[in-house]
Design a protein around this motif. Sequence first.
Motif, PDB file in Angstrom:
ATOM      1  N   ARG A   1      -4.368   8.583 -10.882  1.00  0.00           N
ATOM      2  CA  ARG A   1      -3.027   7.985 -10.926  1.00  0.00           C
ATOM      3  C   ARG A   1      -2.042   8.896 -11.654  1.00  0.00           C
ATOM      4  NH1 ARG A   1      -3.265   1.506 -12.069  1.00  0.00           N
ATOM      5  NH2 ARG A   1      -1.132   1.684 -11.324  1.00  0.00           N
TER       6      ARG A   1
ATOM      7  N   ALA B   1       3.529   2.439  -5.627  1.00  0.00           N
ATOM      8  CA  ALA B   1       3.273   3.871  -5.853  1.00  0.00           C
ATOM      9  C   ALA B   1       4.493   4.679  -5.405  1.00  0.00           C
ATOM     10  CB  ALA B   1       2.007   4.310  -5.107  1.00  0.00           C
TER      11      ALA B   1
ATOM     12  N   LEU C   1      -0.956  -1.178   3.917  1.00  0.00           N
ATOM     13  CA  LEU C   1      -1.339   0.057   4.612  1.00  0.00           C
ATOM     14  C   LEU C   1      -2.419   0.825   3.882  1.00  0.00           C
ATOM     15  CD1 LEU C   1       1.225   2.940   4.219  1.00  0.00           C
ATOM     16  CD2 LEU C   1       1.302   0.912   2.806  1.00  0.00           C
TER      17      LEU C   1
ATOM     18  N   VAL D   1      -2.082   1.360  11.118  1.00  0.00           N
ATOM     19  CA  VAL D   1      -2.649   2.705  10.954  1.00  0.00           C
ATOM     20  C   VAL D   1      -1.707   3.689  11.650  1.00  0.00           C
ATOM     21  CG1 VAL D   1      -4.595   4.213  11.434  1.00  0.00           C
ATOM     22  CG2 VAL D   1      -4.991   1.812  10.924  1.00  0.00           C
TER      23      VAL D   1
ATOM     24  N   LEU E   1      -5.817  12.832  -7.635  1.00  0.00           N
ATOM     25  CA  LEU E   1      -5.162  11.740  -6.889  1.00  0.00           C
ATOM     26  C   LEU E   1      -5.677  10.376  -7.368  1.00  0.00           C
ATOM     27  CD1 LEU E   1      -3.165  11.063  -4.602  1.00  0.00           C
ATOM     28  CD2 LEU E   1      -4.991  11.426  -2.947  1.00  0.00           C
TER      29      LEU E   1
HETATM   30  N1  NAP Z   1      -2.106   3.010   7.113  1.00  0.00           N
HETATM   31  C1  NAP Z   1      -1.413   4.121   7.207  1.00  0.00           C
HETATM   32  O1  NAP Z   1      -0.845   4.449   8.255  1.00  0.00           O
HETATM   33  C2  NAP Z   1      -1.307   5.008   5.994  1.00  0.00           C
HETATM   34  C3  NAP Z   1      -0.847   6.312   6.115  1.00  0.00           C
HETATM   35  C4  NAP Z   1      -0.706   7.072   4.936  1.00  0.00           C
HETATM   36  C5  NAP Z   1      -1.027   6.519   3.702  1.00  0.00           C
HETATM   37  N2  NAP Z   1      -1.506   5.240   3.647  1.00  0.00           N
HETATM   38  C6  NAP Z   1      -1.807   4.597   2.351  1.00  0.00           C
HETATM   39  O2  NAP Z   1      -0.625   4.682   1.551  1.00  0.00           O
HETATM   40  C7  NAP Z   1      -0.996   4.731   0.194  1.00  0.00           C
HETATM   41  C8  NAP Z   1      -0.377   5.948  -0.466  1.00  0.00           C
HETATM   42  O3  NAP Z   1      -1.034   7.099   0.026  1.00  0.00           O
HETATM   43  P1  NAP Z   1      -0.748   8.558  -0.557  1.00  0.00           P
HETATM   44  O4  NAP Z   1      -1.698   9.462   0.108  1.00  0.00           O
HETATM   45  O5  NAP Z   1       0.703   8.826  -0.486  1.00  0.00           O
HETATM   46  O6  NAP Z   1      -1.195   8.397  -2.089  1.00  0.00           O
HETATM   47  P2  NAP Z   1      -0.291   8.338  -3.413  1.00  0.00           P
HETATM   48  O7  NAP Z   1       0.657   7.196  -3.316  1.00  0.00           O
HETATM   49  O8  NAP Z   1       0.287   9.679  -3.669  1.00  0.00           O
HETATM   50  O9  NAP Z   1      -1.370   8.071  -4.523  1.00  0.00           O
HETATM   51  C9  NAP Z   1      -1.888   6.809  -4.753  1.00  0.00           C
HETATM   52  C10 NAP Z   1      -1.119   6.059  -5.817  1.00  0.00           C
HETATM   53  O10 NAP Z   1      -1.573   4.711  -5.833  1.00  0.00           O
HETATM   54  C11 NAP Z   1      -1.346   4.175  -7.095  1.00  0.00           C
HETATM   55  N3  NAP Z   1      -2.527   3.435  -7.568  1.00  0.00           N
HETATM   56  C12 NAP Z   1      -2.535   2.158  -7.967  1.00  0.00           C
HETATM   57  N4  NAP Z   1      -3.741   1.777  -8.337  1.00  0.00           N
HETATM   58  C13 NAP Z   1      -4.559   2.834  -8.193  1.00  0.00           C
HETATM   59  C14 NAP Z   1      -5.925   3.033  -8.452  1.00  0.00           C
HETATM   60  N5  NAP Z   1      -6.698   2.061  -8.891  1.00  0.00           N
HETATM   61  N6  NAP Z   1      -6.434   4.239  -8.220  1.00  0.00           N
HETATM   62  C15 NAP Z   1      -5.655   5.232  -7.759  1.00  0.00           C
HETATM   63  N7  NAP Z   1      -4.359   5.096  -7.477  1.00  0.00           N
HETATM   64  C16 NAP Z   1      -3.786   3.900  -7.700  1.00  0.00           C
HETATM   65  C17 NAP Z   1      -1.024   5.328  -8.048  1.00  0.00           C
HETATM   66  O11 NAP Z   1       0.371   5.269  -8.326  1.00  0.00           O
HETATM   67  P3  NAP Z   1       0.854   4.477  -9.660  1.00  0.00           P
HETATM   68  O12 NAP Z   1      -0.029   4.984 -10.752  1.00  0.00           O
HETATM   69  O13 NAP Z   1       2.262   4.874  -9.830  1.00  0.00           O
HETATM   70  O14 NAP Z   1       0.634   3.031  -9.390  1.00  0.00           O
HETATM   71  C18 NAP Z   1      -1.365   6.546  -7.239  1.00  0.00           C
HETATM   72  O15 NAP Z   1      -0.583   7.658  -7.622  1.00  0.00           O
HETATM   73  C19 NAP Z   1      -2.522   4.728   0.151  1.00  0.00           C
HETATM   74  O16 NAP Z   1      -2.962   3.409  -0.026  1.00  0.00           O
HETATM   75  C20 NAP Z   1      -2.903   5.217   1.530  1.00  0.00           C
HETATM   76  O17 NAP Z   1      -4.165   4.795   1.919  1.00  0.00           O
HETATM   77  C21 NAP Z   1      -1.663   4.503   4.764  1.00  0.00           C
END
Ligand code: NAP
Length: 494
Positions: free
Chosen positions: A483, A319, A407, A433, A480
Amino acid sequence: MALQKVVRSTVIDAPIERVWAVLRDFNSHDRWHEVVDHSEIEDGKPSDRVGCVRNFTLQDGNHIREMLLSLSDKDYVSTYTIIEATVPLQRYVATITLKPVTDGQRTFWHWASSFATPPGMEADLRNMVAQGVYEAGFANLKRHLQLGSNAGRSHLRPTSTKPVLQASPVVAQTIKVREYGDAVQLRAESSEVPPPGVGEVRIRQTAIGVNYLDIYLRKGWIPELLPLPGTPGMEAAGEVIDVGPDVTSLLPGDRVAYMGPAPGSYTSVRNVPVAWTVRLGAGIDDGTAAASLLKGITADYLLRDLGRVKAGTRLLVHAAAGGVGTLVCAWARNMGALVMGTVSSEAKARIARDNGCQHVIVTSDYTFSAAVHHISQGADVIIDGLGDAAREENFAALAPCGHWISLGQASGPLQPISPDWLVGKSVSFSRPVAFAYVATHAVLNQRAERVWQAFRDGILLPVQTEQFALKEAATAHARLESRQSTGSLVLLPG
Ligand SMILES: NC(=O)c1ccc[n+]([C@@H]2O[C@H](COP(=O)([O-])OP(=O)(O)OC[C@H]3O[C@@H](n4cnc5c(N)ncnc54)[C@H](OP(=O)(O)O)[C@@H]3O)[C@@H](O)[C@H]2O)c1
């Protein structure tokens, strides 16, 4: 005639900017120092202009005129002299110097003066300056900062033209989830926000960051984190409107952003612990802060701590046009990593490239391992927010001894991983996390400052946000999940 010297110092439980904001105002002491009854700057000059004269009376009826001789915002030093007084202090010159204490939350304050006195009055006047002026001043300013600038000496004029909010409940617009499920479960309601408790500040929020985690919570994937009814949201920015007991580091009017491990930020007003907050400087607007505090800090810990990314690291970022993805790509590129990323469309590929992703793999069905091997014979580190649908491909894309950092789970919760599977390539697997990486207030401030500095240095591009009214939170979630979104999503309370 020998000059008398008086030197006193103390440590104030507030950041240096807060203490300096009071002391640099040459006309402020009638608002916090109890021996001063009334003070005015002569000729209407600004109270921080060198050469201005403050003309004040003391509670005991004495009358003093003092001139500001120097003021340095860079060094936090000011010097002044008595030019006329009904107390017999002659050739009096005093210097106030502040220094930050290492933890950044406290301030060392040094107050020194020299003066002459009529014969026989040396000890009395030294005592008066040391105790009646300096030590009493230390105690009074501490109390003033603790109570907030609007709550100090009730007989004095207010420090600000803003309305003084009483510590009573405030009505907020809040998004509530009453049943787990689709985005339509996010509904706006009115709620009452009580006065802040011990160690808390009440914030009028101006921008709220949307994170993919909010969707997991809304769907009921982590019910222990969002019991029903509940309000999602882990971060926001805004203005402190009042402070609870024991809060000395923030005052009403301060601009802050926060991230915290308990959801509830989808609201217009919220109480949060001071330990979750970071003060915002002039260079970072509220929208940028809300869009990038949690995501930027995530990029920081992923690259610096967990992934140990350095020049030459072969990095795969999923992503890559998303909120976290764009920040990770840009920062990793600046570290000299070889940055590969997946996105689901050509439009997103352009955004990923603009943010430093050198090799963009366009795939909407989670097929990327062959491309990764073609580009770099495998990835040393994979930053994976996709989850279950990309499970096999992630393992296949890893180079021997690689590190798979899981993550998030946008495609669905990751099925359990067998240690014996990992041993086949001698790879490691992490499930971090962000909140564990900001376990203390000092570390939170340090990481946030690194993020803001990366924006200032141009390492991170100005954050692209898609904005929605708070009451349209359901639309933001649907976007969100679709996608289609790029960059970060932000909710704006009306
Ligand atoms: N653990 C931690 O510390 C932490 C902290 C922050 C975020 N995160 C994780 O990091 C990731 C990104 O978070 P973000 O808030 O920045 O979101 P984001 O990347 O802006 O949005 C999610 C992206 O995931 C992709 N995706 C692939 N399969 C998907 C599906 N089935 N449904 C929806 N989206 C899908 C899409 O990009 P494409 O269409 O280009 O594939 C979508 O734009 C998430 O998994 C989030 O939980 C974890």
